[in-house]
Design an enzyme around this catalytic site. Structure first.
Site, short mmCIF file in Angstrom:
data_model
loop_
_atom_site.label_atom_id
_atom_site.label_comp_id
_atom_site.label_asym_id
_atom_site.label_seq_id
_atom_site.Cartn_x
_atom_site.Cartn_y
_atom_site.Cartn_z
N TYR A 89 -1.82 0.22 10.66
CA TYR A 89 -1.82 -0.23 9.27
C TYR A 89 -0.52 0.20 8.58
O TYR A 89 0.09 -0.59 7.85
CB TYR A 89 -3.03 0.35 8.54
CG TYR A 89 -3.18 -0.12 7.12
CD1 TYR A 89 -3.31 -1.47 6.82
CD2 TYR A 89 -3.21 0.79 6.06
CE1 TYR A 89 -3.47 -1.91 5.51
CE2 TYR A 89 -3.38 0.37 4.75
CZ TYR A 89 -3.49 -0.98 4.47
OH TYR A 89 -3.65 -1.40 3.18
N SER B 34 0.86 -1.18 0.00
CA SER B 34 0.00 0.00 0.00
C SER B 34 0.89 1.22 0.00
O SER B 34 2.05 1.16 0.42
CB SER B 34 -0.89 0.01 1.25
OG SER B 34 -1.52 1.26 1.44
#
Length: 251
Positions: free
Chosen positions: A146, A133
């Site tokens: 995250y 990501s």
């Protein structure tokens, strides 16, 4: 007739994983679509030729080992299983949420890579894809857990590329920005559909799961001497994590 290569896709029951399984099957691969929700995988396999469903929990070593022993070959591994939970500041971060994100995104990728790397090497032209990501490249407020997990996954990918230099395995990192899928934000907000929808509210043209699946398919179908080290994919409306163009409702 050219022998079909085998691709294993984790997290294939929805979103990017499902789209990738469909796209790779269309591109000529035999696809092992692996995830926990077998009912969804069975439906996918019924709809798309050359897809084989496989029940998998990447957080359980015995589940990973069972999958690895059940398949004869693996030419492509797409470590897609992952996800985000919560947007709390680090000061009030929930240890259980951080642990879950680390176990799925990082240790899940480690378990799968360890289990299938011998088969990737044996294929003579293996491709290992890490779905990371932009959160693994740049941090943002509320994304501590995250971002930490995705930074770790990005670091693992870079390390693998160094350690596998000289082996017949390409290591590819795909780092998406804002992708609108049915479950990513829903999972992050513990099923709060209204809050999940607001993430994409007013954003013209967020990426779709198919957009990322197309990029993955492109990367794994390059000639054996071509390695796509990292691809960062964002929608045109997103210049950075903190810079997203919004339009007013009805515009």
């Amino acid at each position: 007739m050219t022998e079909r290569r085998t691709a294993v896709v984790t997290g294939a029951s929805s979103g990017i994983g499902e789209a990738t399984a469909r796209r790779l099957a269309a591109a000529g691969f035999d696809v092992v679509a692996a995830a926990r929700r077998r009912d969804r995988l069975d439906k996918l396999a019924d709809e798309v030729p050359h897809i084989t469903p496989a029940t998998l929990d990447v957080t359980a070593q015995e589940s990973v080992d069972a999958l690895a022993s059940a398949i004869e070959r693996c030419d492509v591994l797409v470590n897609n299983a992952g996800g985000a939970i919560g947007l709390e500041p680090v000061s009030v971060g929930r240890v259980a949420d951080w642990q879950r994100m680390y176990d799925v995104n990082v240790l899940g990728s480690l378990r799968m890579t360890r289990a299938l790397l011998p088969k990737l090497i044996a294929s003579g032209d293996g491709v290992l894809v890490m779905l990371t990501s932009v959160a693994g490249l740049v941090s943002y407020e509320g994304g501590g857990g995250y971002c930490a997990a995705k930074h770790a996954q990005t670091s693992m990918t870079e390390t693998l590329r160094l350690e596998l230099c000289g082996e017949p395995v390409r290591v590819v990192e795909i780092a998406p920005g804002m992708v609108k899928t049915e479950e990513f934000s829903l999972t992050r907000f513990n099923g709060d559909a209204e809050r999940a929808a607001k993430v994409y509210e007013g954003v013209p043209g967020p990426l779709t799961a198919l957009d990322i699946a197309d990029v993955i398919t492109f990367a794994v179908t390059r000639p054996p001497h071509v390695n796509i080290d990292r691809m960062v994919i964002r929608p045109r409306a997103q210049a950075a994590q903190h810079k997203v163009h919004h339009v007013a409702s009805g515009t």
